[in-house]
Design a protein around this motif. Structure first.
Motif: not given
Length: 422
Positions: A273-291
């Motif tokens: 299961n290749a999955m992500t800690v950021d639920k919406n992206a595989w790369t770092f996002r500068r506009d990511v929210q805590l939720s």
């Protein structure tokens, strides 16, 4: 079903370049035992830090309105994707610190994107002139430095590699020819794969970018035969299943399935299961929210369910353009490691049990550990009762249990027969 996970000797076997032979190779036992890996999506797309790793394709091929507006607002006219490469700087990149975080997380192997679909290589490839991390951007062998640090931390090292590249002229020429020609494979993909295997000896080859062309175009079975017969990692390397149209969940090594692959029932083949800690992206996002981040409980629950179903988990974090593991990613990994420090014996080396989840109480997942004649069944209780109510284990045969222990406590628990064991 469990027999597909049993160790076999992979040495002294000659594999032929066909799927029947390639698929007969047993999975090296270390992979099933280790259970947990770290995935790292890092590249020129990290210098953008917006949306996802597919920025270039979505901007230029899909004409995504948000990405067009983003570029028009923030960059000068005629700014190209290649102009982002000098902004991928990695000045704070400390591979030893990264490896320490991964070790603390409880992971046993690390898989780095050596090259994503953008074609930019994180090593000084002879086959990617002026589009690699030594020639432009960090001016450093990012792959080699991490390989050394990861192995120094006693972790296994693997590499993701994309077969195709969105805008490579050779690939586009082959595509226009409906893949009747394969100049891109012979001049780029195949020599690149051999280059990283010989130079860095990865024990995981995580293939991707396979879906537009058949495996015969990619000459996948020939590469895998070389990898299993002649390469410096022939006895220990594991591969996934993305080697051409129709190969996912059919051919190759373990099955990586679709992204965030989580079966509902016990599968017959080893999976990851290749999955992500950021639920919406595989790369770092500068506009990511805590939720947008998985909570510690969500991350542990995903791990437990995956392992109960016989899978490995590959936990993705996206490093920043300047080479940092952002604190929120580090925190999640260290929280996972703290849980594994107490509960890891239920995870590493375990096998699927007769039941994967409980027959009465929801959110309880089982794992089996066998040592010689002793068998231990672990019940991972994800929602512990908030009162003094008992934990009811409907899948457990009360008369077959000799003792019950809560990991982390010296004293045993009381077992009583009721509706199920409690």
């Amino acid at each position: 079903i469990l027999s597909v996970f049993v160790a076999q000797n992979v040495a002294d076997v000659k594999y032929e370049p066909n799927w029947k032979s390639i698929d007969s190779r047993p999975l090296p036992q270390w992979f099933d035992n280790d259970k947990i890996g770290i995935f790292l999506h890092w590249g020129v797309f990290s210098a953008i830090g917006y949306k996802n790793a597919w920025f270039w394709n979505n901007w230029k091929n899909d004409h995504d309105k948000d990405m067009i507006a983003f570029m028009n607002k923030n960059f000068k006219p005629n700014f190209t994707y290649a102009d982002f490469a000098p902004l991928f700087t990695a000045e704070f990149y400390d591979p030893d610190h990264w490896a320490e975080i991964f070790k603390a997380s409880g992971a046993r192997y690390v898989v780095l994107t050596s090259k994503h679909h953008e074609g930019y290589t994180l090593w000084p490839s002879k086959y990617s002139w002026n589009w690699n991390a030594m020639d432009v951007g960090p001016n450093r062998d990012l792959v080699g430095d991490l390989a050394k640090a990861v192995r120094k931390a006693d972790l296994r090292f693997g590499l993701y590699h994309s077969l195709y590249e969105w805008f490579n002229p050779l690939y586009l020429e082959d595509k226009a020819n409906k893949f009747a020609t394969n100049r891109f494979v012979t001049h780029k993909t195949r020599p690149e794969l051999e280059e990283i295997v010989n130079a860095y000896k990865p024990e995981v080859i995580w293939s991707d970018g396979d879906w537009e062309a058949p495996d015969t175009y990619w000459n996948s079975t020939d590469f895998l035969a070389w990898l299993y017969n002649e390469s410096p990692v022939k006895d220990t390397v594991v591969t996934n299943d993305r080697w051409g149209q129709g190969t996912p969940q059919t051919h190759g090594g373990y099955y990586s399935g679709p992204d965030r692959y989580q079966p509902d029932v016990l599968p017959k083949h080893k999976f990851e299961n290749a999955m992500t800690v950021d639920k919406n992206a595989w790369t770092f996002r500068r506009d990511v929210q805590l939720s947008d981040f998985l909570t510690p409980h969500e991350l542990i629950a995903t791990l437990v369910q995956t392992v109960s179903l016989g899978g490995n988990i590959l936990i993705n974090v996206g490093p920043t353009h300047d080479g940092r593991i952002a604190p929120i990613f580090e925190q999640r990994l260290r929280e996972l490691g703290a849980w594994l420090a107490v509960n890891g014996e239920a995870i590493y080396g375990s096998k699927p049990w007769t039941h994967q989840n409980d027959t009465i109480t929801p959110h309880i997942w089982y794992e089996l550990y066998t040592k010689q004649t002793d068998k231990t069944v672990y019940a991972s209780v994800l929602d512990w009762p908030k009162t003094d109510a008992p934990v009811v284990l409907g899948a457990v045969n009360y008369t077959a249990v000799s003792s019950v222990q809560l990991l982390g406590l010296k004293d045993g628990l009381k077992l009583s027969e009721g509706k199920g064991a409690s």
